[in-house]
Design a protein around this motif. Structure first.
Motif, short mmCIF file in Angstrom:
data_model
loop_
_atom_site.label_atom_id
_atom_site.label_comp_id
_atom_site.label_asym_id
_atom_site.label_seq_id
_atom_site.Cartn_x
_atom_site.Cartn_y
_atom_site.Cartn_z
N ASP A 104 15.11 -4.58 10.04
CA ASP A 104 15.67 -3.26 10.33
C ASP A 104 15.45 -2.27 9.19
O ASP A 104 15.42 -1.06 9.41
CB ASP A 104 17.17 -3.38 10.63
N SER A 105 15.30 -2.79 7.97
CA SER A 105 15.04 -1.90 6.84
C SER A 105 13.73 -1.13 7.02
O SER A 105 13.55 -0.05 6.48
CB SER A 105 14.97 -2.71 5.54
N VAL A 106 12.84 -1.69 7.83
CA VAL A 106 11.55 -1.05 8.12
C VAL A 106 11.63 -0.19 9.37
O VAL A 106 11.11 0.93 9.40
CB VAL A 106 10.45 -2.13 8.31
N THR A 107 12.31 -0.70 10.40
CA THR A 107 12.24 -0.07 11.73
C THR A 107 13.44 0.80 12.06
O THR A 107 13.44 1.49 13.09
CB THR A 107 12.13 -1.15 12.80
N GLY A 108 14.50 0.73 11.25
CA GLY A 108 15.72 1.47 11.57
C GLY A 108 16.44 0.93 12.79
O GLY A 108 17.19 1.65 13.44
N GLY A 109 16.21 -0.34 13.10
CA GLY A 109 16.87 -0.97 14.24
C GLY A 109 16.00 -1.10 15.47
O GLY A 109 16.36 -1.80 16.41
N GLU A 110 14.85 -0.42 15.48
CA GLU A 110 13.92 -0.58 16.60
C GLU A 110 13.29 -1.97 16.55
O GLU A 110 13.19 -2.58 15.48
CB GLU A 110 12.82 0.48 16.53
N LYS A 111 12.85 -2.48 17.69
CA LYS A 111 12.25 -3.81 17.75
C LYS A 111 10.73 -3.67 17.64
O LYS A 111 10.06 -3.32 18.62
CB LYS A 111 12.66 -4.52 19.03
N HIS A 112 10.23 -3.93 16.45
CA HIS A 112 8.80 -3.89 16.18
C HIS A 112 8.36 -5.25 15.66
O HIS A 112 9.12 -5.93 14.96
CB HIS A 112 8.47 -2.81 15.14
N PHE A 113 7.12 -5.61 15.98
CA PHE A 113 6.65 -6.96 15.70
C PHE A 113 5.24 -6.92 15.10
O PHE A 113 4.50 -5.95 15.31
CB PHE A 113 6.62 -7.80 16.98
N LEU A 114 4.91 -7.99 14.40
CA LEU A 114 3.55 -8.20 13.90
C LEU A 114 2.92 -9.35 14.67
O LEU A 114 3.57 -10.36 14.94
CB LEU A 114 3.57 -8.53 12.40
N ILE A 115 1.64 -9.17 15.03
CA ILE A 115 0.90 -10.19 15.78
C ILE A 115 -0.56 -10.14 15.33
O ILE A 115 -1.03 -9.12 14.81
CB ILE A 115 1.02 -9.93 17.31
N PRO A 128 0.84 -1.21 0.00
CA PRO A 128 0.00 0.00 0.00
C PRO A 128 0.87 1.25 0.00
O PRO A 128 2.03 1.21 0.41
CB PRO A 128 -0.78 -0.12 1.32
N PRO A 129 0.32 2.38 -0.41
CA PRO A 129 1.08 3.64 -0.36
C PRO A 129 1.53 3.94 1.07
O PRO A 129 0.83 3.65 2.02
CB PRO A 129 0.05 4.69 -0.84
N ALA A 130 2.73 4.47 1.18
CA ALA A 130 3.30 4.91 2.47
C ALA A 130 3.74 3.76 3.36
O ALA A 130 4.19 4.00 4.48
CB ALA A 130 2.33 5.80 3.23
N MET A 131 3.63 2.51 2.90
CA MET A 131 4.14 1.39 3.69
C MET A 131 5.39 0.84 3.03
O MET A 131 5.43 0.63 1.82
CB MET A 131 3.10 0.28 3.85
N HIS A 132 6.42 0.60 3.83
CA HIS A 132 7.66 0.04 3.31
C HIS A 132 7.37 -1.33 2.69
O HIS A 132 6.67 -2.15 3.30
CB HIS A 132 8.68 -0.09 4.44
N PRO A 133 7.87 -1.63 1.50
CA PRO A 133 7.57 -2.92 0.87
C PRO A 133 8.03 -4.11 1.69
O PRO A 133 7.41 -5.18 1.62
CB PRO A 133 8.31 -2.84 -0.47
N ASP A 134 9.09 -3.95 2.50
CA ASP A 134 9.53 -5.07 3.33
C ASP A 134 8.53 -5.37 4.45
O ASP A 134 8.37 -6.52 4.84
CB ASP A 134 10.91 -4.78 3.93
N GLU A 135 7.88 -4.32 4.95
CA GLU A 135 6.84 -4.56 5.96
C GLU A 135 5.65 -5.27 5.33
O GLU A 135 5.09 -6.21 5.90
CB GLU A 135 6.38 -3.26 6.61
N TRP A 136 5.26 -4.82 4.13
CA TRP A 136 4.12 -5.46 3.48
C TRP A 136 4.43 -6.92 3.16
O TRP A 136 3.58 -7.79 3.33
CB TRP A 136 3.75 -4.69 2.22
N GLN A 137 5.62 -7.20 2.71
CA GLN A 137 6.01 -8.58 2.43
C GLN A 137 5.91 -9.44 3.69
O GLN A 137 5.40 -10.56 3.65
CB GLN A 137 7.43 -8.62 1.88
#
Length: 259
Positions: free
Chosen positions: A50-61, A10-19
């Motif tokens: 990290d390509s999405v978060t810049g090194g922050e620890k973020h998760f999908l659930i 989707p627009p404005a979402m990093h493609p690695d997050e969408w994948q």
């Protein structure tokens, strides 16, 4: 990743997050296909790259309240290591669900993906004194790779984390005593194939128990079986080919997970 898992972001979402979202949503549908669901409970979690978060620890659930068959790429929750939502998704987070997952993601560097189930045969084996029996084709593939953690009640207390991590060590398959099964991996497909192997071992053990004494697998043979087991080896895909085959089946049934 297989091409069927790569719709446009989707627009404005990093493609690695969408994948990552599409792959995880597909996995929830695979669990549903296999009968590994527990109403609206249990979880599969993935750390965003990290390509999405810049090194922050973020998760999908998964959103708490939805059945696995209702999970889609867009309705997955994005959370931090404390389980706090990082987006405006209206669905809540199950606090009992992420306590174990956050401990493993935080404490084991290669735990990119964590999966937990309450399947009947998995829970049955988790309730036995002896745990997983070294007596079948699947348990032999897990020789030396299974950890055990004693039951401490519903997993909502963060002080359990150090004991859990100590008991897991570096073992990628975990039997939570009196509770269920768990697996982690550096990729989602690798975690999946580990959990699938553990689940199959438990299925066979429960079925075999009614037939009398089992033939034990000698330790030397079990050790060789682990060494020869194709799914652990990156050059054989480390579960990617198995996972992709199941996702193709999901695509033929209901591809709505991609939305």
């Amino acid at each position: 990743m297989n091409a069927i898992l790569q719709p446009a972001a989707p627009p404005a979402m990093h493609p690695d997050e969408w994948q990552a979202r599409v792959q995880l949503a597909a996995c929830y549908r695979v669990f549903d296909l296999l009968g590994w669901t527990e109403m609206i409970y249990n979880h599969i979690t993935v750390r965003l790259p990290d390509s999405v978060t810049g090194g922050e620890k973020h998760f999908l659930i998964n959103p708490f309240g939805l059945h696995y068959s209702e999970v889609t790429a867009s309705n997955l929750l994005k959370i931090d290591v404390q389980g706090r939502k990082l987006d405006d998704n209206p669905w809540p987070v199950n606090p009992a669900g992420f306590t174990v997952h956050s401990a493993i993601h935080e404490g084991i560097p290669d735990a990119h993906c964590v999966m937990h189930t309450h399947t009947t045969s998995g829970l049955a084996v988790a309730c036995t004194q002896g745990g997983l029996a070294q007596n079948n084709f699947y348990s032999a593939q897990l020789h030396g790779l299974v950890a055990y953690h004693d039951f401490e009640g519903i997993t909502i207390h963060s002080d359990e984390a150090p004991r859990l991590l100590k008991n897991i060590g570096d073992k990628p398959a975990v039997i939570l005593r009196n509770h269920g099964l768990l697996a982690w991996g550096r990729t989602l497909p690798l975690a999946f194939v580990r959990l699938w192997t553990l689940q199959r071992a438990c299925d066979v053990q429960v079925a075999q128990a009614a037939l009398g004494p089992a033939i034990p697998v000698p330790e030397k043979v079990a050790a060789q079986t682990v060494a020869d087991s194709f799914q652990w080896d990156q050059k054989f895909g480390a579960g990617q080919d198995v996972f992709d085959a199941l996702v193709r089946r999901i695509d033929r049934i209901d591809p709505s997970y991609k939305h």
